[in-house]
Scaffold this active site. Sequence first.
Site, mmCIF file in Angstrom:
data_model
loop_
_atom_site.group_PDB
_atom_site.id
_atom_site.type_symbol
_atom_site.label_atom_id
_atom_site.label_comp_id
_atom_site.label_asym_id
_atom_site.label_seq_id
_atom_site.Cartn_x
_atom_site.Cartn_y
_atom_site.Cartn_z
ATOM 1 N N CYS A 128 43.270 25.330 86.541
ATOM 2 C CA CYS A 128 44.162 25.949 85.299
ATOM 3 C C CYS A 128 45.730 25.560 85.809
ATOM 4 O O CYS A 128 46.302 25.314 84.993
ATOM 5 C CB CYS A 128 44.092 27.345 84.881
ATOM 6 S SG CYS A 128 44.014 28.433 86.208
ATOM 7 N N HIS A 226 45.068 33.374 84.971
ATOM 8 C CA HIS A 226 45.085 32.176 84.147
ATOM 9 C C HIS A 226 46.381 31.799 84.173
ATOM 10 O O HIS A 226 47.296 32.270 83.979
ATOM 11 C CB HIS A 226 44.405 32.543 83.005
ATOM 12 C CG HIS A 226 44.301 31.098 82.069
ATOM 13 N ND1 HIS A 226 43.630 30.144 82.720
ATOM 14 C CD2 HIS A 226 44.621 30.983 80.831
ATOM 15 C CE1 HIS A 226 43.628 28.950 81.515
ATOM 16 N NE2 HIS A 226 44.239 29.668 80.548
#
Length: 428
Positions: A128, A226
């Site tokens: 990510c 994230h």
Amino acid sequence: MSTAKQSRPKRKAAQAATESMIPEDIGPLLEELLSRMSQDERKDYGGWVELESEPGFFNAMLQELGAKDFKVQELYSLDAEILDFLPKPVHGLVFLFEYEGENEPSDGNRQDCPAHLWFANQTTANACATVALMNIIMNAQGAGLGAQLQDFKNSTVGLPPPYRGHFLDENDFVRSVHNSVARRIDLLAEDLTLDNKYEESLKRRKAQKKSSRSSRKKVNTETNYHYIAYVPVNGQVWELDGFQLKPLCLGPISGSWLETASTAIQERMKRNSEYSSYSLLAICQSPLYALSGELATSLACSHVLHELFSGNTTWIVADPFKTFSEERLAQLNLTPEGIKSLQLPASFVAKMSQPDFGSTEALSLAWDLRMEQDSLEAQYVAELGAVEEAVEMIRGRQRDYTPAIHEWVRALAEKGVLRELLQEANHN
């Protein structure tokens, strides 16, 4: 009459070690685990290691990728005063937060990815950070990507986001740079973590099928982080989350696009727990090119003044191309020919066009320009030093001393020194 069962006394660790240093069945595995990792092995590794939110690493990563027009800077606040200090232009923001999985809100305002927006989905674990970085620099205007990233962009520009994410995952060049700080043991640990997560997911599915008693959700104590990106593209501000199939348009740019992005980030912070931790990075234009351009313009002005007034007996300012030799200019990414071909600033031309502009005024202006050039060069050198420091930090982390330590300990064991030390520790 019953007798109490006596338990076998536990041996000390040192005593156990003296009896069997390394079991024969795991010896070869240990040798492979602790051996030095080659670049080919790193390139062939198909996974992605988890990255920490470290600006120095991202700066070094951009240098290795060939995208040298960018600079990553950490933000500690979204206040307008702080954002104003960022090098301009700001190409995007990377927001790191604790991901709540099923508790994440589903936004119905997402739309199909337009042709002018480069957006890739995340198709593999731990990628990510790189996905967010790519979603920013691939949309940056007026900044070079380097040959390999430009080829990758050209080859994926017509693809939908899931396919872009897939080909990013398959890109050996980007993945090897992403994994550049990992040691062999880190890669093996990452594989083990993913395998354990897979096994846990299978167990949870089986448990859910067997039990239908309660609808209460079990609290997930594992913390997952994230990265998502915010970018200005074609007059609009976009949130690009690799976990989402579609991008989210936050609205048109009115004033500074950073204000719109800041509002969206702050709203996301409010939705998360008050104990959640965050990190924010700004992807900016590298100041090196702006500083180099300003210095070139200043030297061009000095050159014109020297050409016009050097014949005057009161002129004591040296030729700028003697002060800044070709070698010195090359270190600043400049050439004499390039400087001489520059268009002079309108403000400089206006000063020279004034009726009372003579040798005295020219000399004063020349000294001002000389001081400006010293300042710009100092800023350039300092910024270049920061870039090199970031690269050196990563190179330092790439130096894996585990194989050397392993060889040293094995040599001690072969000579019997290690056994003697363990026996001595056991007696003490």
